[in-house]
Design an enzyme around this catalytic site. Sequence first.
Site, PDB file in Angstrom:
ATOM      1  N   ARG A  93     -31.740 -66.392  51.197  1.00  0.00           N
ATOM      2  CA  ARG A  93     -31.661 -64.924  51.282  1.00  0.00           C
ATOM      3  C   ARG A  93     -32.728 -64.274  50.404  1.00  0.00           C
ATOM      4  O   ARG A  93     -33.386 -63.318  50.810  1.00  0.00           O
ATOM      5  CB  ARG A  93     -30.265 -64.449  50.845  1.00  0.00           C
ATOM      6  CG  ARG A  93     -30.183 -62.945  50.695  1.00  0.00           C
ATOM      7  CD  ARG A  93     -28.787 -62.482  50.331  1.00  0.00           C
ATOM      8  NE  ARG A  93     -28.715 -61.034  50.165  1.00  0.00           N
ATOM      9  CZ  ARG A  93     -27.585 -60.395  49.944  1.00  0.00           C
ATOM     10  NH1 ARG A  93     -26.444 -61.051  49.868  1.00  0.00           N
ATOM     11  NH2 ARG A  93     -27.571 -59.084  49.793  1.00  0.00           N
ATOM     12  N   ASN A 147     -24.056 -62.958  59.372  1.00  0.00           N
ATOM     13  CA  ASN A 147     -25.148 -62.043  59.726  1.00  0.00           C
ATOM     14  C   ASN A 147     -26.377 -62.784  60.229  1.00  0.00           C
ATOM     15  O   ASN A 147     -26.541 -63.962  59.917  1.00  0.00           O
ATOM     16  CB  ASN A 147     -25.538 -61.229  58.484  1.00  0.00           C
ATOM     17  CG  ASN A 147     -24.664 -60.001  58.348  1.00  0.00           C
ATOM     18  OD1 ASN A 147     -24.367 -59.312  59.315  1.00  0.00           O
ATOM     19  ND2 ASN A 147     -24.233 -59.731  57.116  1.00  0.00           N
ATOM     20  N   CYS A 168     -18.288 -56.200  61.655  1.00  0.00           N
ATOM     21  CA  CYS A 168     -19.019 -55.706  60.497  1.00  0.00           C
ATOM     22  C   CYS A 168     -18.093 -54.723  59.803  1.00  0.00           C
ATOM     23  O   CYS A 168     -17.281 -54.059  60.451  1.00  0.00           O
ATOM     24  CB  CYS A 168     -20.298 -55.011  60.932  1.00  0.00           C
ATOM     25  SG  CYS A 168     -21.151 -54.224  59.552  1.00  0.00           S
ATOM     26  N   HIS A 198     -25.425 -52.616  62.256  1.00  0.00           N
ATOM     27  CA  HIS A 198     -26.283 -52.044  61.215  1.00  0.00           C
ATOM     28  C   HIS A 198     -27.271 -51.020  61.795  1.00  0.00           C
ATOM     29  O   HIS A 198     -28.311 -50.745  61.190  1.00  0.00           O
ATOM     30  CB  HIS A 198     -27.020 -53.140  60.414  1.00  0.00           C
ATOM     31  CG  HIS A 198     -26.075 -53.964  59.572  1.00  0.00           C
ATOM     32  ND1 HIS A 198     -26.495 -54.928  58.690  1.00  0.00           N
ATOM     33  CD2 HIS A 198     -24.710 -53.950  59.464  1.00  0.00           C
ATOM     34  CE1 HIS A 198     -25.451 -55.482  58.096  1.00  0.00           C
ATOM     35  NE2 HIS A 198     -24.344 -54.905  58.559  1.00  0.00           N
ATOM     36  N   TYR A 251     -27.208 -48.174  56.837  1.00  0.00           N
ATOM     37  CA  TYR A 251     -28.434 -48.946  57.083  1.00  0.00           C
ATOM     38  C   TYR A 251     -29.541 -48.120  57.734  1.00  0.00           C
ATOM     39  O   TYR A 251     -30.698 -48.537  57.745  1.00  0.00           O
ATOM     40  CB  TYR A 251     -28.129 -50.174  57.954  1.00  0.00           C
ATOM     41  CG  TYR A 251     -27.468 -51.288  57.174  1.00  0.00           C
ATOM     42  CD1 TYR A 251     -28.213 -52.324  56.646  1.00  0.00           C
ATOM     43  CD2 TYR A 251     -26.090 -51.279  56.940  1.00  0.00           C
ATOM     44  CE1 TYR A 251     -27.622 -53.341  55.916  1.00  0.00           C
ATOM     45  CE2 TYR A 251     -25.479 -52.298  56.214  1.00  0.00           C
ATOM     46  CZ  TYR A 251     -26.254 -53.325  55.700  1.00  0.00           C
ATOM     47  OH  TYR A 251     -25.664 -54.322  54.973  1.00  0.00           O
TER      48      TYR A 251
HETATM   49  P1  NAD Z   1     -22.287 -67.580  50.714  1.00  0.00           P
HETATM   50  O1  NAD Z   1     -23.665 -67.854  50.303  1.00  0.00           O
HETATM   51  O2  NAD Z   1     -21.231 -67.557  49.698  1.00  0.00           O
HETATM   52  O3  NAD Z   1     -21.912 -68.611  51.880  1.00  0.00           O
HETATM   53  C1  NAD Z   1     -20.586 -68.856  52.254  1.00  0.00           C
HETATM   54  C2  NAD Z   1     -20.377 -70.342  52.385  1.00  0.00           C
HETATM   55  O4  NAD Z   1     -21.032 -70.845  53.535  1.00  0.00           O
HETATM   56  C3  NAD Z   1     -20.921 -71.155  51.202  1.00  0.00           C
HETATM   57  O5  NAD Z   1     -19.858 -71.715  50.466  1.00  0.00           O
HETATM   58  C4  NAD Z   1     -21.800 -72.205  51.863  1.00  0.00           C
HETATM   59  O6  NAD Z   1     -21.696 -73.477  51.273  1.00  0.00           O
HETATM   60  C5  NAD Z   1     -21.271 -72.198  53.289  1.00  0.00           C
HETATM   61  N1  NAD Z   1     -22.118 -72.780  54.324  1.00  0.00           N
HETATM   62  C6  NAD Z   1     -23.464 -72.769  54.439  1.00  0.00           C
HETATM   63  N2  NAD Z   1     -23.845 -73.416  55.555  1.00  0.00           N
HETATM   64  C7  NAD Z   1     -22.703 -73.832  56.166  1.00  0.00           C
HETATM   65  C8  NAD Z   1     -22.432 -74.568  57.367  1.00  0.00           C
HETATM   66  N3  NAD Z   1     -23.407 -75.021  58.151  1.00  0.00           N
HETATM   67  N4  NAD Z   1     -21.136 -74.821  57.685  1.00  0.00           N
HETATM   68  C9  NAD Z   1     -20.133 -74.402  56.888  1.00  0.00           C
HETATM   69  N5  NAD Z   1     -20.340 -73.708  55.755  1.00  0.00           N
HETATM   70  C10 NAD Z   1     -21.599 -73.437  55.396  1.00  0.00           C
HETATM   71  O7  NAD Z   1     -22.318 -66.237  51.564  1.00  0.00           O
HETATM   72  P2  NAD Z   1     -21.441 -64.907  51.530  1.00  0.00           P
HETATM   73  O8  NAD Z   1     -22.125 -63.939  50.679  1.00  0.00           O
HETATM   74  O9  NAD Z   1     -20.031 -65.220  51.323  1.00  0.00           O
HETATM   75  O10 NAD Z   1     -21.670 -64.434  53.029  1.00  0.00           O
HETATM   76  C11 NAD Z   1     -21.313 -65.258  54.115  1.00  0.00           C
HETATM   77  C12 NAD Z   1     -21.838 -64.687  55.406  1.00  0.00           C
HETATM   78  O11 NAD Z   1     -21.149 -63.499  55.741  1.00  0.00           O
HETATM   79  C13 NAD Z   1     -23.309 -64.323  55.369  1.00  0.00           C
HETATM   80  O12 NAD Z   1     -23.904 -64.666  56.594  1.00  0.00           O
HETATM   81  C14 NAD Z   1     -23.286 -62.827  55.154  1.00  0.00           C
HETATM   82  O13 NAD Z   1     -24.440 -62.202  55.633  1.00  0.00           O
HETATM   83  C15 NAD Z   1     -22.076 -62.453  55.947  1.00  0.00           C
HETATM   84  N6  NAD Z   1     -21.418 -61.171  55.633  1.00  0.00           N
HETATM   85  C16 NAD Z   1     -21.219 -60.353  56.677  1.00  0.00           C
HETATM   86  C17 NAD Z   1     -20.594 -59.140  56.533  1.00  0.00           C
HETATM   87  C18 NAD Z   1     -20.485 -58.243  57.737  1.00  0.00           C
HETATM   88  O14 NAD Z   1     -20.284 -57.051  57.604  1.00  0.00           O
HETATM   89  N7  NAD Z   1     -20.665 -58.757  58.952  1.00  0.00           N
HETATM   90  C19 NAD Z   1     -20.105 -58.771  55.273  1.00  0.00           C
HETATM   91  C20 NAD Z   1     -20.300 -59.641  54.200  1.00  0.00           C
HETATM   92  C21 NAD Z   1     -20.954 -60.858  54.399  1.00  0.00           C
HETATM   93  C1  G6P Z   2     -22.115 -55.100  53.907  1.00  0.00           C
HETATM   94  C2  G6P Z   2     -22.637 -55.427  55.250  1.00  0.00           C
HETATM   95  C3  G6P Z   2     -22.825 -56.864  55.392  1.00  0.00           C
HETATM   96  C4  G6P Z   2     -23.765 -57.287  54.306  1.00  0.00           C
HETATM   97  C5  G6P Z   2     -23.057 -57.194  53.010  1.00  0.00           C
HETATM   98  C6  G6P Z   2     -23.964 -57.541  51.860  1.00  0.00           C
HETATM   99  O1  G6P Z   2     -22.384 -53.858  53.673  1.00  0.00           O
HETATM  100  O2  G6P Z   2     -21.910 -54.842  56.283  1.00  0.00           O
HETATM  101  O3  G6P Z   2     -23.194 -57.181  56.670  1.00  0.00           O
HETATM  102  O4  G6P Z   2     -24.307 -58.520  54.519  1.00  0.00           O
HETATM  103  O5  G6P Z   2     -22.455 -55.953  52.830  1.00  0.00           O
HETATM  104  O6  G6P Z   2     -23.277 -57.558  50.663  1.00  0.00           O
HETATM  105  P1  G6P Z   2     -23.842 -58.328  49.407  1.00  0.00           P
HETATM  106  O7  G6P Z   2     -22.867 -58.043  48.337  1.00  0.00           O
HETATM  107  O8  G6P Z   2     -23.927 -59.772  49.817  1.00  0.00           O
HETATM  108  O9  G6P Z   2     -25.202 -57.790  49.122  1.00  0.00           O
HETATM  109 MN    MN Z   3     -22.336 -55.794  58.239  1.00  0.00          MN
END
Ligand code: NAD
Ligand code: G6P
Ligand code: MN
Length: 431
Positions: A93, A147, A168, A198, A251
Amino acid sequence: KFKVAVIGGGSSYTPELIEGFISKAAELPIGDIYLEDIEPGRHKLEIVGGLVQRMVEKAGLDINIHLTFDRHEAISGADFVISQFRVGGLDARIRDEKIPLRYGVIGQETTGPGGFAKALRTIPVTIDICRDIEQFAPDAWLINFTNPSGIITETVLKHTEVKMLGLCNVPVNMVNYVAEAFGVEMERVYIQFAGLNHLVWGQKIFLDGEDVTEKLLLQLASGQDFNMKNIPDLLWDKDLIESLGMLPCPYHRYYYMSDKMLEEEIKEASHTGTRGQVVKMVEQELFEIYRNPKLNVKPPELEKRGGALYSYAACNLISSIANNKKDIQIINVKNNGAILDLPEDSVIETNCIIDKDGAHPLSVGHVPAKIRGLMQVVKAYEELTVHAGISGDYHSALQALTIHPLVPSSSIAKKLLDDILAENKEFLPQF
Ligand code: NAD
Ligand code: G6P
Ligand code: MN
């Protein structure tokens, strides 16, 4: 009772998700939750798993928590698979955020070249997971947070048989903002959304059925703003809001105020580091807190992350499918003619009726020119990104970046692409 699998279960967001399941226990009976991860050392998974176990016990619920590295075991026979993983972790990232800044382009993990790079890394793993679901849990719903959520959803709907819904937390946060602005419960607010993940606009806003769009926008234009924790906090320009006549999503700042947002990002990168670098520290702090054996609830420190109301969105969606509720939620879903200005097979973010068969988008019709152009060009970028992510086609990748509104020229697009491909080599089997 339902079986739920969480891919990326070691995420620091998992306690948020579990809090949602606990609050919905009466209407959503869950027997087993499988937290699946690949992290070597099991560090995060063990710590999060411990906290989750204590949360479930405190709530007096009979849910079995399983920690596993075996995706087959997690997915097999699941009713719901929740996807929240990050290929390459926070280091990837941080690279996504830094590469664009080299060329004077916005560096963001979901929007622009950063989101493009994240998509290329995430698509092969997502397809792999979907092959498992097709084989071992063909009736499961895949609820996606990973994402860039809209692009990942479009990939799965175009290239697999899996029933997928993209989520989201931005739309529910917009509803929450309106509710707070009027001092009412969220349930009394209705926003007609249209757009992409977004890149979603609230075209009209209703309070108890009355159109309050103008009133709300007056407040917004006068500085009563809201934002996600991960986005630099620049206020909207009054004339922009007045001329737009709709509620932009947080966004949109990257598109409508690119110059100031870039300045802000450059400043942040040299002071605190990029958002990914900040999150790395927040995460360390969170895991220290989670480790405490006395802790048995979601700690308030998780609010430093951008994922506010994440579990509200996920658990409402799962419960409405499970209970055939036929209520309205905002989902990333196949367009199917809801927005007449976008391809039928593209994925849009909009109001949908949720029932046992999934999400059915409400008709939007045509959208006005002021939002149509941006929506269409970003959709074309997304379409090309899906194709490049699946096929490894360099030309599609180059066109995706070239037409993106945040990329100023084809020569910069090429430099960005070559850096992205070189620095993500180990995660890009398709190229
Ligand atoms: P993170 O870095 O903590 O990752 C979560 C876990 O995924 C980690 O423990 C990692 O080991 C694991 N991982 C990596 N590759 C993997 C695989 N191939 N199979 C299984 N597990 C695997 O990330 P995070 O900050 O918790 O975010 C997780 C995801 O959710 C990201 O893609 C982030 O962008 C997304 N997110 C989306 C929203 C939304 O609004 N859609 C909100 C928050 C986070
Ligand atoms: C939210 C979005 C996610 C994004 C996340 C990032 O606002 O909807 O899609 O990835 O926050 O949060 P972070 O704490 O990882 O910067
Ligand atoms: Mn989002």
